[in-house]
Design a protein around this motif. Structure first.
Motif, PDB file in Angstrom:
ATOM      1  N   MET A 239       0.804  -1.111  -0.097  1.00 52.99           N
ATOM      2  CA  MET A 239       0.106  -0.123  -0.108  1.00 52.99           C
ATOM      3  C   MET A 239       0.668   1.352   0.021  1.00 52.99           C
ATOM      4  O   MET A 239       0.739   2.062  -0.705  1.00 52.99           O
ATOM      5  CB  MET A 239      -0.960   0.001   1.275  1.00 52.99           C
ATOM      6  CG  MET A 239      -1.919  -0.942   1.075  1.00 52.99           C
ATOM      7  SD  MET A 239      -3.073  -1.222   2.526  1.00 52.99           S
ATOM      8  CE  MET A 239      -3.510   0.865   2.808  1.00 52.99           C
ATOM      9  N   GLU A 240       1.919   1.379   0.650  1.00 52.62           N
ATOM     10  CA  GLU A 240       2.774   2.535   1.147  1.00 52.62           C
ATOM     11  C   GLU A 240       3.544   2.772  -0.430  1.00 52.62           C
ATOM     12  O   GLU A 240       3.929   4.199  -0.634  1.00 52.62           O
ATOM     13  CB  GLU A 240       3.827   2.115   1.969  1.00 52.62           C
ATOM     14  CG  GLU A 240       3.254   2.220   3.298  1.00 52.62           C
ATOM     15  CD  GLU A 240       4.331   1.590   4.230  1.00 52.62           C
ATOM     16  OE1 GLU A 240       5.372   1.326   4.035  1.00 52.62           O
ATOM     17  OE2 GLU A 240       4.072   1.372   5.666  1.00 52.62           O
ATOM     18  N   ASN A 241       3.631   1.619  -1.287  1.00 54.53           N
ATOM     19  CA  ASN A 241       4.337   2.113  -2.619  1.00 54.53           C
ATOM     20  C   ASN A 241       3.302   2.203  -3.689  1.00 54.53           C
ATOM     21  O   ASN A 241       3.407   1.577  -4.749  1.00 54.53           O
ATOM     22  CB  ASN A 241       5.244   0.864  -2.876  1.00 54.53           C
ATOM     23  CG  ASN A 241       6.521   1.088  -1.874  1.00 54.53           C
ATOM     24  OD1 ASN A 241       7.209   1.888  -2.238  1.00 54.53           O
ATOM     25  ND2 ASN A 241       6.551   0.017  -0.994  1.00 54.53           N
TER      26      ASN A 241
ATOM     27  N   GLY B 152      -7.657   1.422   2.818  1.00 54.62           N
ATOM     28  CA  GLY B 152      -7.253   0.868   1.457  1.00 54.62           C
ATOM     29  C   GLY B 152      -8.236   0.007   0.406  1.00 54.62           C
ATOM     30  O   GLY B 152      -8.252   0.023  -0.508  1.00 54.62           O
ATOM     31  N   TYR B 153      -8.622  -0.926   1.608  1.00 55.50           N
ATOM     32  CA  TYR B 153      -9.719  -1.783   0.820  1.00 55.50           C
ATOM     33  C   TYR B 153     -10.781  -0.901   0.098  1.00 55.50           C
ATOM     34  O   TYR B 153     -11.351  -1.157  -1.047  1.00 55.50           O
ATOM     35  CB  TYR B 153     -10.378  -2.808   1.887  1.00 55.50           C
ATOM     36  CG  TYR B 153     -11.450  -3.580   1.484  1.00 55.50           C
ATOM     37  CD1 TYR B 153     -11.135  -4.893   0.736  1.00 55.50           C
ATOM     38  CD2 TYR B 153     -12.945  -3.362   1.819  1.00 55.50           C
ATOM     39  CE1 TYR B 153     -12.205  -5.800   0.296  1.00 55.50           C
ATOM     40  CE2 TYR B 153     -13.831  -4.208   1.430  1.00 55.50           C
ATOM     41  CZ  TYR B 153     -13.583  -5.276   0.671  1.00 55.50           C
ATOM     42  OH  TYR B 153     -14.508  -6.104   0.218  1.00 55.50           O
TER      43      TYR B 153
ATOM     44  N   LEU C  76      -8.069  -7.244  -3.018  1.00 50.91           N
ATOM     45  CA  LEU C  76      -8.988  -7.273  -2.483  1.00 50.91           C
ATOM     46  C   LEU C  76      -8.793  -8.031  -0.955  1.00 50.91           C
ATOM     47  O   LEU C  76      -9.422  -7.771  -0.004  1.00 50.91           O
ATOM     48  CB  LEU C  76     -10.312  -7.443  -3.219  1.00 50.91           C
ATOM     49  CG  LEU C  76     -10.771  -6.128  -3.877  1.00 50.91           C
ATOM     50  CD1 LEU C  76     -11.923  -6.684  -4.826  1.00 50.91           C
ATOM     51  CD2 LEU C  76     -11.473  -5.047  -3.331  1.00 50.91           C
ATOM     52  N   ALA C  77      -8.447  -9.511  -1.303  1.00 49.00           N
ATOM     53  CA  ALA C  77      -8.357 -10.262  -0.366  1.00 49.00           C
ATOM     54  C   ALA C  77      -7.221  -9.983   0.621  1.00 49.00           C
ATOM     55  O   ALA C  77      -7.430 -10.237   1.785  1.00 49.00           O
ATOM     56  CB  ALA C  77      -7.940 -11.517  -1.190  1.00 49.00           C
TER      57      ALA C  77
ATOM     58  N   GLY D  69      -7.522  -5.403  12.508  1.00 52.14           N
ATOM     59  CA  GLY D  69      -8.283  -4.177  12.890  1.00 52.14           C
ATOM     60  C   GLY D  69      -7.939  -2.794  12.648  1.00 52.14           C
ATOM     61  O   GLY D  69      -8.494  -2.162  13.247  1.00 52.14           O
ATOM     62  N   GLU D  70      -6.805  -2.683  11.880  1.00 47.85           N
ATOM     63  CA  GLU D  70      -6.212  -1.332  11.707  1.00 47.85           C
ATOM     64  C   GLU D  70      -6.947  -0.583  10.600  1.00 47.85           C
ATOM     65  O   GLU D  70      -7.000  -1.207   9.405  1.00 47.85           O
ATOM     66  CB  GLU D  70      -4.698  -1.522  11.278  1.00 47.85           C
ATOM     67  CG  GLU D  70      -3.984  -2.106  12.377  1.00 47.85           C
ATOM     68  CD  GLU D  70      -2.169  -1.970  12.135  1.00 47.85           C
ATOM     69  OE1 GLU D  70      -1.990  -1.259  11.021  1.00 47.85           O
ATOM     70  OE2 GLU D  70      -1.496  -2.765  12.709  1.00 47.85           O
ATOM     71  N   GLU D  71      -7.293   0.472  10.870  1.00 46.96           N
ATOM     72  CA  GLU D  71      -8.276   1.194   9.889  1.00 46.96           C
ATOM     73  C   GLU D  71      -7.638   1.422   8.520  1.00 46.96           C
ATOM     74  O   GLU D  71      -8.236   1.735   7.405  1.00 46.96           O
ATOM     75  CB  GLU D  71      -8.796   2.506  10.747  1.00 46.96           C
ATOM     76  CG  GLU D  71      -9.753   2.519  11.720  1.00 46.96           C
ATOM     77  CD  GLU D  71     -11.124   1.901  11.172  1.00 46.96           C
ATOM     78  OE1 GLU D  71     -11.413   2.377   9.891  1.00 46.96           O
ATOM     79  OE2 GLU D  71     -11.639   1.041  11.549  1.00 46.96           O
TER      80      GLU D  71
END
Length: 765
Positions: free
Chosen positions: A497-499, A556-557, A538-539, A549-551
C-alpha cells in the motif's frame, strides 16, 4: 446417546459453523470416505517383447522370445522344458493350456504334458470341458485325450435353402467351421470367430445367421470374451457386444479410450480388461480406466493381459506392467502422501520442494515459487489440525509458517518477500538462472554470505502468503504465533500500500508481476489482469484488516472498491483468446476467494465476489478438481459435484514421479454430458491417466510429463482432503481398522533427496 454419536454430532456442528455465513445452509451432501481399491504400479523392463502372460496358482509367468519364463522378485527366469514358439497361454482351472509351434501342451506349474502336435489357435472352457481349436476344427479334452467334436456326416448349414422336406440337407460342399481365429462359450453354446465374422455351433448346425440386429464395428477382428449376458468381440474400430441376437457396438463416442482393441480378459470385479495398440483399458459397469506408458506400462503396445485376485499382468513390447489393487480410504491415501514427503526428502527447513535429477541424484529444486509451494502444505496442516487436534500436524504447520516468515524477514526491507532462499553451504544442484517471465534471476546475498534470496516476487507469492498465513492464524496458531501471523500480513500489505499498490524490489524497481495499482490494471497493458489481480488485492487488504483491526487497511480496501476492483472481479476468469489463459491464475483466484469470502460480510460486496466465484466455477467445473469444487461448496453452500470431486482424489496415483503421459491419441476425447468446455478442453483427464500435479492442476492437458526426472510434491491432495474434512464435505472414514487409515511406515531405506546438511533457518518463536 453413545459417545461416538456425540463426537460425530459435535464434529458435524463444527464443520457447519466453520463455513462462511452464506454457506451454512447447504445444498450439498457430504461424501462418505468409503474403502476403494487403489492401483499400484510396477514395471519389469525386457530387451525384447513379452507376448503372453499368465497367473497360475499365485505365480506369474511370461513368454519372451517364444519361451516360458517365471517372474520372481522382479526378474524373469526360464522355465525348464518349455516348448519353443509359444503363441498363447490360457489358464483354466489349475492348469495353463499352452499353444506352441510344436502343438498343444498342458502345464501344471512344474510339469509339462504334450496333448497334440497339431497347430492350435485357441482354448476355452465349454460345458465344464476344455475345448481347443485348430484353424479348421474343434476338439474336446476328455479322459486325457483330444477328440474332434465334428459329428458323423459332418456339420449342417444354417442356410434354409439347403433344407429338404424330410429335415435333411442337400450340401454341395461340406460345411466348415473355419477359418477359426478364436472360440468362446456363451449362453451354453460354442461361438466361433472367423476373420470378420461371428458364427455359432448349435449342435450340428454351424449357424452363420445368429445375429438379428446389428453389425461388427469392423471386419478386422481379434478376440472373443464371454462374460455373463454378453459376448465381446475385439476389432480395430471398437468392440462388438452380442446380447442374445443383437450385436451392439462400443466405440470412442461411448467412452472406449482406444478403439483398436486386441486381446480381452475377464477382470476380478465384473470388469473387462482390453489390450490395445495404444495402452490398456479397464471397462467397468459405469466407468473406463485407461493405462498407458510410462507410468503403468513399459510400452503402449499391449500384447496380452492376465488377471488374478486384485492383480493384473500386462505383456507389452517393452516388458511387463503389473497393476496391483489394495484397499484404501482417502484418509489412508493422505497418510501415504505425508509419508512420501518425509521419505523422499521434499521438506527442508519448513519449505516444500519438488525434486529433480542432478548429476545422478535427486536434489531439491530451489524454485521461483517456494513460498507458494509451501503455502499449500501450511494450509493442509492447518486444516488437519482443525479436524484432528493432532499436535504433530500443528507443529508441521508452525514449522512451515516460520519458513514463510523467513521469506519476508530475510530481505532488507520490511514487507518485501523473497521467492526462495538458497543455502550456500547446504543446498545441492544449480541455482536457477531464470526468473519470472524468462527474465534473469535476481539473487541477493545476505550480509553473512550464508544465504541467497531470490527477488522479483510476483502476485502468485503474495496471495499464497495471505491465503495460508490467514488460515494458519484462524485454525492452528496459538499465542505468539497468532501475533506473528498478523504482523506478517501487516508488514506485507502495508509495504504494498505504501508503494502505491506495487511491490518494490530491493533495487528500488517494481517487480515484474507484483502490480495491483490502477495505472496497470485499469489501462490496456494490464487490462487482462484487472480481475484476478484486483481480487488478490481485495483479499489481502481485507483479510489484514479483519485480523489486525487497523483502519488503514480498511481504507485501502475501500479505495480499491472505489476504483471498481470489486466489480472487475466478476469476470476475472479469462477464457479467450487462448493466449490470455494463464492456468496458474485459477489457483491464485481460488486462494483469493478462500481468503476474502471467509471475512467479508457486506452483502453488496459479497454479491460481486459470489458472482465472480459462480462464473469461475462454472468454467472450471468440467475438470472436477476438488480444490475448485470444495472452495465453491464451502463458500456458497451450493451443490458442487462433490461425488465427482472426491472420486478425483481416489484416482490420484500413489507414485509422484512425473512420468510421461499421452492422451491426445485417444478416441474418447469428448466433454462429459452435463458439462461445457469454455477453455477449449476436449476432455477432463483423470489424474490416474496423467501425473501428480500442483497448483491449478489443469485436467484438460492431454500430454505431458518430465521423462521421470522430476518428483512432484503431493501437497495438493493433502490440502484438498483435509479441507474437505474441515468443511464437512468429506466424512470421516467408515472403516476403523488401522490398515484402512494409515500406511505402513517405510523401511528407512534412502530414497529421493538426501537430508539437508547446512546452517539452519532462524527461529522466530
Amino acid at each position: 446417546m453413545t459417545q461416538s454419536l456425540k463426537f460425530y454430532t459435535l464434529g458435524l456442528l463444527i464443520s457447519v459453523l466453520s463455513l462462511p455465513l452464506a454457506a451454512q445452509q447447504t445444498l450439498w451432501k457430504p461424501v462418505a470416505d468409503k474403502v476403494f481399491l487403489q492401483e499400484k504400479s510396477e514395471l519389469v523392463h525386457t530387451p525384447t517383447a513379452v507376448t503372453q502372460v499368465a497367473l497360475l496358482a499365485g505365480r506369474s509367468f511370461a513368454v519372451v522370445d517364444g519361451k516360458l519364463q517365471e517372474l520372481k522378485e522382479g526378474s524373469l527366469q526360464p522355465v525348464s522344458d518349455s516348448p519353443a514358439g509359444i503363441q498363447k497361454l490360457e489358464v483354466i482351472g489349475a492348469d495353463a493350456w499352452v499353444i506352441a509351434a510344436s502343438g498343444l501342451y498342458r502345464f501344471g506349474g512344474n510339469s509339462w504334458e504334450q496333448l497334440s502336435e497339431d497347430s492350435f489357435v485357441d482354448v476355452c472352457l465349454h460345458q465344464g470341458k476344455i475345448h481347443a481349436a485348430t484353424r479348421e476344427a474343434i476338439y474336446v479334452h476328455e479322459t486325457g485325450k483330444l477328440t474332434n467334436i465334428e459329428p458323423n456326416g459332418g456339420y449342417l448349414s444354417s442356410d434354409v435353402t439347403m433344407l429338404m422336406e424330410d429335415g435333411t440337407q442337400l450340401l454341395a460342399d461340406p460345411v466348415k467351421l473355419g477359418p477359426i481365429t478364436a472360440i468362446a462359450s456363451y449362453s451354453g453354446t460354442l461361438h466361433i470367430l472367423r476373420p470378420g465374422k461371428l458364427v455359432q455351433l448349435s449342435g450340428k448346425v454351424v449357424n452363420e445367421h445368429l445375429i438379428d440386429w446389428g453389425n461388427l464395428p469392423s471386419k478386422t477382428t481379434y478376440d472373443l470374451l464371454s462374460l455373463g449376458s454378453r459376448l465381446y468381440v475385439s476389432t480395430d474400430r471398437g468392440l462388438g457386444v452380442l446380447r442374445g441376437a443383437s450385436l451392439q457396438q462400443i466405440k470412442g463416442a461411448d467412452g472406449l479410450p482406444v478403439e483398436d482393441t486386441r486381446e480381452l480378459a475377464q477382470g476380478f470385479d465384473r470388469d473387462v480388461w482390453i489390450a490395445t495398440t495404444r495402452g490398456a483399458v479397464r471397462m467397468l459397469e459405469d466407468d473406463w480406466h485407461y493405462f498407458g506408458a510410462d507410468h503403468w506400462l513399459p510400452d503402449n503396445q499391449v500384447n496380452d493381459i492376465a488377471v488374478g485376485e486384485n492383480e493384473v499382468l500386462l505383456a507389452t513390447e517393452g516388458g511387463i506392467g503389473i497393476i496391483r489393487y489394495e484397499p484404501f480410504t482417502l484418509r489412508k491415501k493422505s497418510d501415504h502422501y505425508e509419508q512420501w514427503l518425509e521419505e523422499y526428502g521434499h521438506k527442508r527447513m519448513g519449505f516444500i520442494h519438488t525434486l529433480y535429477q542432478y548429476e545422478g541424484e535427486w536434489v531439491r529444486e530451489i524454485s521461483d515459487n517456494d513460498g507458494a509451494h509451501t503455502a499449500t502444505y501450511l494450509s493442509a496442516m492447518s486444516y488437519k489440525y482443525a479436524v484432528t487436534g493432532e499436535e504433530t500436524a500443528r507443529q508441521e504447520a508452525v514449522n512451515s509458517f516460520q519458513a514463510m516468515l523467513w521469506l519476508e524477514r530475510i530481505t532488507p526491507i520490511d514487507g518485501l518477500i523473497a521467492r526462495s532462499i538458497w543455502s550456500r553451504k547446504g543446498d545441492k544442484g544449480a541455482m536457477g538462472q531464470r526468473g519470472s517471465g524468462g527474465l534473469p534471476a535476481k539473487w541477493n546475498a545476505t550480509a553473512d554470505s550464508l544465504w541467497y534470496w531470490k527477488g522479483d516476487a510476483s502476485s502468485d507469492e503474495i496471495i499464497a502468503h495471505f491465503y495460508s498465513v490467514a488460515l494458519f492464524h484462524d485454525l492452528a496458531a496459538k499465542g505468539q504465533e497468532k501475533e506473528l501471523a498478523k504482523e506478517h500480513m501487516r508488514r506485507i500489505a502495508g509495504y504494498i500500500m505504501e508503494n502505491g499498490w506495487v511491490l518494490i524490489d530491493a533495487d528500488g524497481q517494481p517487480t515484474r508481476w507484483g502490480r495491483w495499482n490502477p495505472e496497470y490494471l485499469l489501462r490496456p497493458y494490464g487490462w487482462s489482469d484487472r480481475g484476478v489481480n484486483g481480487l488478490e488485492a481485495l483479499a489481502f487488504t481485507y483479510s489484514t484488516y479483519a485480523l489486525t483491526g487497523e483502519e488503514r487497511f480498511k481504507k485501502g480496501y475501500e479505495q480499491l472498491v472505489d476504483w471498481g476492483y470489486a466489480e472487475n472481479t466478476v469476470k476475472q476468469k479469462n477464457t479467450f483468446p487462448p493466449s490470455q489463459i494463464a492456468p496458474w491464475d485459477d489457483n491464485l483466484a481460488f486462494e483469493a476467494y478462500n481468503t476474502l469470502l471467509r471475512y467479508e460480510k457486506d452483502p453488496i460486496l459479497r454479491s460481486f465476489y459470489l458472482r465472480s466465484l459462480e462464473r469461475t466455477f462454472e468454467i472450471k467445473r468440467m475438470e472436477q478438481i476438488p480444490w475448485f469444487n470444495f472452495t465453491y461448496a464451502a463458500m456458497t453452500g451450493n451443490d458442487a459435484d462433490l461425488e465427482a470431486a472426491v472420486q478425483h482424489l481416489r484416482e490420484w496415483t500413489l507414485d509422484c514421479t512425473e512420468h510421461n503421459f499421452a492422451n491426445s491419441h485417444r478416441d474418447d476425447l469428448f466433454v462429459e454430458a452435463g458439462y461445457t468446455s469454455y477453455e477449449g478442453g476436449l476432455k477432463a483427464i483423470s489424474p490416474r491417466e496423467t501425473t501428480v500435479m500442483r497448483g491449478a492442476r489443469r485436467a484438460i492437458v492431454l500430454d505431458g510429463g518430465r521423462n521421470s526426472t522430476l518428483i512432484m510434491e503431493p501437497t495438493g491432495f493433502i490440502r484438498d482432503y483435509w479441507m474437505g474434512r474441515h468443511y464437512g464435505l468429506i466424512q470421516a472414514p467408515e472403516a476403523n481398522d488401522h490398515d484402512f487409515l494409515e500406511v505402513d511406515r517405510g523401511s528407512g531405506e534412502k530414497v529421493g533427496a538426501a537430508p539437508y546438511d547446512g546452517p539452519d533457518r532462524p527461529d522466530f518463536l
